[in-house]
Write a protein that holds these residues in place. Structure first.
Motif, mmCIF file in Angstrom:
data_model
loop_
_atom_site.group_PDB
_atom_site.id
_atom_site.type_symbol
_atom_site.label_atom_id
_atom_site.label_comp_id
_atom_site.label_asym_id
_atom_site.label_seq_id
_atom_site.Cartn_x
_atom_site.Cartn_y
_atom_site.Cartn_z
ATOM 1 N N SER A 440 0.769 -1.168 0.226
ATOM 2 C CA SER A 440 0.390 -0.445 -0.171
ATOM 3 C C SER A 440 0.868 0.986 0.375
ATOM 4 O O SER A 440 0.957 2.295 0.942
ATOM 5 N N PHE A 441 1.855 0.954 -1.009
ATOM 6 C CA PHE A 441 2.537 2.863 -0.708
ATOM 7 C C PHE A 441 3.317 2.752 0.440
ATOM 8 O O PHE A 441 3.341 4.173 0.888
ATOM 9 N N ASN A 442 4.237 1.748 1.225
ATOM 10 C CA ASN A 442 4.454 2.013 2.451
ATOM 11 C C ASN A 442 6.086 2.882 2.781
ATOM 12 O O ASN A 442 6.508 2.578 1.780
ATOM 13 N N PHE A 443 5.651 3.079 3.362
ATOM 14 C CA PHE A 443 6.844 4.232 3.531
ATOM 15 C C PHE A 443 8.472 3.523 3.217
ATOM 16 O O PHE A 443 9.247 3.590 2.701
ATOM 17 N N GLU A 444 8.514 2.371 3.479
ATOM 18 C CA GLU A 444 9.226 1.489 3.913
ATOM 19 C C GLU A 444 9.929 1.267 2.549
ATOM 20 O O GLU A 444 11.145 0.749 2.863
ATOM 21 N N ASN A 445 8.804 1.368 1.441
ATOM 22 C CA ASN A 445 9.396 0.767 0.690
ATOM 23 C C ASN A 445 9.263 1.589 -0.837
ATOM 24 O O ASN A 445 9.864 1.450 -1.369
ATOM 25 N N LEU A 446 10.234 3.099 -0.121
ATOM 26 C CA LEU A 446 10.444 4.720 -1.030
ATOM 27 C C LEU A 446 11.400 4.336 -1.216
ATOM 28 O O LEU A 446 12.244 4.516 -0.505
ATOM 29 N N LEU A 447 11.548 4.206 -2.763
ATOM 30 C CA LEU A 447 13.219 5.000 -3.170
ATOM 31 C C LEU A 447 13.390 5.785 -2.742
ATOM 32 O O LEU A 447 14.700 5.985 -2.910
ATOM 33 N N GLY A 448 12.346 6.971 -3.832
ATOM 34 C CA GLY A 448 13.320 8.131 -4.157
ATOM 35 C C GLY A 448 12.381 9.036 -3.388
ATOM 36 O O GLY A 448 10.754 8.654 -4.221
ATOM 37 N N GLU A 449 12.127 10.524 -3.911
ATOM 38 C CA GLU A 449 11.012 11.536 -4.416
ATOM 39 C C GLU A 449 11.419 12.525 -5.101
ATOM 40 O O GLU A 449 12.838 12.976 -5.085
ATOM 41 N N GLY A 450 10.930 13.080 -5.732
ATOM 42 C CA GLY A 450 10.980 14.406 -7.317
ATOM 43 C C GLY A 450 9.726 14.999 -7.605
ATOM 44 O O GLY A 450 8.950 14.428 -6.669
ATOM 45 N N SER A 451 10.266 16.096 -8.576
ATOM 46 C CA SER A 451 9.683 16.202 -9.332
ATOM 47 C C SER A 451 8.011 15.829 -9.890
ATOM 48 O O SER A 451 6.914 16.358 -10.122
ATOM 49 N N PHE A 452 8.439 14.492 -10.207
ATOM 50 C CA PHE A 452 7.453 14.320 -10.768
ATOM 51 C C PHE A 452 6.340 13.230 -9.520
ATOM 52 O O PHE A 452 5.006 13.022 -10.119
ATOM 53 N N GLY A 453 6.938 12.764 -8.847
ATOM 54 C CA GLY A 453 6.923 12.287 -7.786
ATOM 55 C C GLY A 453 7.580 11.010 -6.812
ATOM 56 O O GLY A 453 8.480 11.151 -7.599
ATOM 57 N N ARG A 454 6.266 10.138 -6.217
ATOM 58 C CA ARG A 454 7.834 8.793 -5.740
ATOM 59 C C ARG A 454 7.702 8.291 -6.252
ATOM 60 O O ARG A 454 6.720 7.749 -6.993
ATOM 61 N N VAL A 455 8.840 6.937 -6.228
ATOM 62 C CA VAL A 455 9.402 6.521 -6.883
ATOM 63 C C VAL A 455 9.032 4.627 -5.486
ATOM 64 O O VAL A 455 9.797 5.210 -4.200
ATOM 65 N N TYR A 456 8.626 3.910 -5.348
ATOM 66 C CA TYR A 456 8.835 2.580 -4.492
ATOM 67 C C TYR A 456 8.990 1.203 -4.972
ATOM 68 O O TYR A 456 8.880 1.095 -6.398
ATOM 69 N N ARG A 457 9.921 0.088 -4.333
ATOM 70 C CA ARG A 457 10.128 -0.854 -4.660
ATOM 71 C C ARG A 457 8.623 -1.077 -4.518
ATOM 72 O O ARG A 457 8.309 -1.424 -3.333
#
Length: 748
Positions: A440-457
């Motif tokens: 569920s797009f958990n913060f633990e799987n967050l790989l990076g964040e930028g102006s396009f949006g967030r990237v998740y594993r």
């Protein structure tokens, strides 16, 4: 008797003055005037003649340096008499094949000297060179990626050059003669001939070039001779139809279609192709009569009026008679077509007119549906001023007789709808699938964040790991699903070993997500700036390998994709590294919804990657991508961030601090990333810095295209003899990391 000064010029290094006596008549004042005039003359002659050889010897230092590099690249051949790897005076010492004007080299003629090696890398500094002839040798490798910019004649025929034509030729607006025949050139022609309006002779024969002829060939307004024989060109030669050619040879290729009529009156050689037999199809509706742009020839040409044996005379019918016949046929056809249209129009509308005669005039009112119909046809048909209810469809005859006479078919073609481009070979995921894979797009799987949006594993049930980019709603609102589908379709067509592959997408409930392949070694930014015990520093060979792979990715976007793709977001955080430390450029093809807000531009400028012209105008170009790539190369060289506020004021901007030192070898070795511990070849380092200096130039027109950057880095790798065995050491420096910054637009 009066005294007079006599000048003795027999000695070359000094001027001696002697007294003599001559018979003189006249006043004392005249004698004094003569004396003063002669003294002034003596001073002038002494100034000019005291050291005549020193004036001739002052060769421009940049020209001398370029010739020294050329001499070394040609393996210092003994047949180049007077040349010297340490010489600083090619003009004064009369180096073989060199012609000078003042202190500048204007011509290089080294034809037929059995030379080998390569062309070097510094010829662009020969800005006064107008003629470069190195034909009939055995010079190999790629044609130098930056050639003298103001050449009028370039002859590299009969050598062993490979790859393709360097893009820098597109900027040589003074070029009149280009001969690259009898080499091993293979790549398709890039569409780069639009500015070569002075070119009169083009010879590309006896190579292995493929692909279709570029559309920019149509801009060669001065071309008279074109030799394309013995290649592998495909498609038609229609783009050559209206050129002012006298001689054209396209033999032994893979051309098809029909030979344009305009070319049949010139010296034309077409054997060895797959031309269509039978009469050519008529031109599309609205096409003007075929004409050929002729150049004003000097007297003495073999035109029919001069009694020459022109091609038109061989048939026994003059060109004027042929033109008269063609015009007569066109006129008769036009008259017949007019009456047919008129008769058909009268027949189709007579019933409607009878109905209208029985109706009273009404004001011009339309229902919403009729308004749409009016918009569809208003650009093609005359507007009506009455209600067209009861399926009345009254149209006057077409005003342009070249247009189709099938009115119903034309009406259908007038309606243009935007087609939804379905992604090719890309999987469609549901929101539920991606929520499950990302927790569920958990913060633990967050790989990076930028102006396009967030990237998740994202880890799926089959064990496959991917990266999911969740596009910000501010970048692409949920109601623009059609635009998102178009973007997915375009990105799904990008296939290159050094570009992160798109494997899927999701567009549901106003949400837009992109699914990419996953690279476990993370981003180049992490490797350079967040090194730890799990992530050893990159060795020099790995850094060159990463630069070359990224350059190849940009070359693909800029010069292979059609139309060209401007990435707009080149930075080390968007260069992902796989297990072999091979680079993969992310965010490619997303420029369609790259943000252009002032805030985004301010952030990019402060990050140190943005070209100066973008900071001023906000307009991204291919050359601004080249600048950003040069900054990435600086990161690889120095290990520093592009902008580091923690450093002293003079060292905060990497480009401003490093650029003045790139050509000073002592300063350069002090700039190198300390993590390398001096383990690098000095020559390789110097050449790497030379490429950086070209890419980060302030003026965009002086930056090279990416194809030339690739060529330079390939040569660097070849010279360093970086074999696959050497690359094997890269794996020792690589260690798995938990994820990669797929987005990484905003570096931490």
């Amino acid at each position: 008797m009066g005294e007079k000064w006599v000048i003795d010029l027999r000695r070359s290094n000094s001027c001696s003055v002697q007294k003599g006596r001559t018979m003189g008549l006249g006043s004392r004042e005249k004698k004094m005037n003569w004396r003063w005039m002669e003294v002034v003359s003596l001073i002038v002659l002494c100034i000019l003649g005291l050291k005549p050889t020193s004036i001739q010897a002052a060769t421009d230092p940049s020209d001398a340096s370029a010739l020294r590099v050329l001499y070394t690249s040609l393996k210092s051949p003994p047949q180049l008499t007077q040349w010297n790897a340490n010489g600083d005076d090619p003009c004064g010492q009369s180096w073989k094949g060199i012609t000078c004007s003042g202190t500048r080299v204007t011509e290089i003629n080294l034809s037929g000297l059995a030379l080998s090696g390569s062309m070097g890398y510094q010829l662009a500094s020969l800005t006064s060179l107008t003629n470069l002839d190195m034909s009939n040798n055995n010079i190999g490798g790629n044609i130098v990626y930056q050639l003298p910019p103001f050449l009028q004649r370039l002859n590299l025929a009969q050598n062993s050059f490979t790859e393709g034509i360097p893009y820098s030729i597109s900027q040589m607006t003074t070029l009149r003669y280009l001969n690259l025949s009898h080499n091993q050139l293979q790549n398709p022609l890039i569409d780069m001939f639009g500015q070569l309006t002075s070119l009169s002779t083009l010879d590309l024969s006896f190579n292995a070039m493929s692909g279709e002829l570029p559309q920019s060939f149509s801009s060669l307004s001065s071309i008279s001779t074109m030799n394309l024989q013995n290649n592998q060109f495909t498609g038609t030669i229609n783009v050559l139809a209206n050129l002012p050619l006298d001689n054209l040879n396209v033999e032994n290729n893979r051309f098809s279609g029909w030979i344009p009529e305009q070319l049949k009156s010139i010296n034309l050689q077409t054997n060895g192709n797959s031309w269509n037999s039978g009469p050519a199809p008529p031109p599309p509706p609205g096409t003007p009569p075929a004409t050929r742009r002729n150049r004003s020839h000097d007297s003495g040409g073999n035109s029919p009026s001069n009694g020459g044996s022109g091609e038109g005379q061989k048939s026994g019918i003059s060109s004027g008679a042929i033109a008269g016949i063609v015009i007569s046929v066109l006129v008769v056809g036009a008259v017949v077509a007019f009456f047919i249209v008129r008769k058909r129009s009268k027949r189709s509308s007579s019933a409607d007119i009878e109905k209208l005669d029985n109706q009273p005039p009404q004001p011009h009112q339309m229902t919403p549906a009729q308004e749409i119909k009016s918009e569809e046809t208003s650009s093609t048909f005359y507007p009506t001023t009455f209600d067209t209810s009861a399926a009345i469809n009254l149209k006057p005859p077409p005003s342009d007789l070249h247009k189709s006479l099938d009115e119903d078919d034309f009406a259908k073609r007038a309606v243009v709808k935007k087609a939804n481009a379905a992604p090719i070979n890309v999987k469609s995921y549901s929101i539920a699938d991606l929520q499950l894979a990302t927790g569920s797009f958990n913060f633990e799987n967050l790989l990076g964040e930028g102006s396009f949006g967030r990237v998740y594993r994202a880890e799926f049930d089959d064990g496959k790991i991917l990266a999911v980019k969740k596009i910000n709603s501010a970048v692409l609102p949920g109601d623009l699903s059609e635009d998102f589908t178009d973007i997915v379709s375009k990105v799904s067509e990008l296939h290159h070993p050094n570009i992160t592959e798109l494997v899927g997408y999701c567009s549901e409930h106003g949400q837009h997500l992109l699914v990419y392949e996953f690279h476990k070694n993370g981003s180049l930014y992490d490797f350079l700036h967040h090194s730890d015990e799990y992530n050893q520093p990159l060795i020099w060979n790995s850094r060159v390998k990463i630069a070359l792979g990224t350059a190849r990715a940009l070359e693909y976007l800029h010069e292979v994709c059609s139309p060209s793709i401007v990435h707009r977001n080149i930075k080390s955080a968007n260069i992902l590294l796989d297990a072999e430390l091979s680079p993969h450029l992310s965010d490619s093809g997303l420029e369609s919804f790259a943000p252009n807000t002032d805030q985004a531009l301010d952030h990019n400028a402060s990050s140190g990657y943005t070209a100066p012209e973008v900071t001023m105008s906000g307009h991204y170009t291919l050359k601004s991508d080249v600048y950003s790539f040069g900054v990435v190369m600086l990161e690889l060289l120095t290990g520093r961030k592009p902008f580091d506020s923690s450093r002293s004021r003079t060292e905060q901007s990497l480009v401003r601090w490093a650029t003045p030192q790139l050509h000073d070898i002592d300063a350069l070795t002090k700039m190198v990333d300390p993590e390398l511990h001096g383990l690098y070849p000095v020559k390789s380092l110097s050449r790497f810095a030379d490429v950086i200096a070209l890419c980060v130039q302030t003026e965009p027109e002086f930056r090279p295209p990416m194809s030339e950057v690739v060529e330079a880095l390939v040569r660097l790798v070849q010279r360093a003899n970086m074999s696959k065995r050497t690359y094997g050491n890269d794996n020792a420096a690589a260690s798995p990391r938990g994820g990669g910054d797929m987005g990484g637009e905003d570096t931490p």
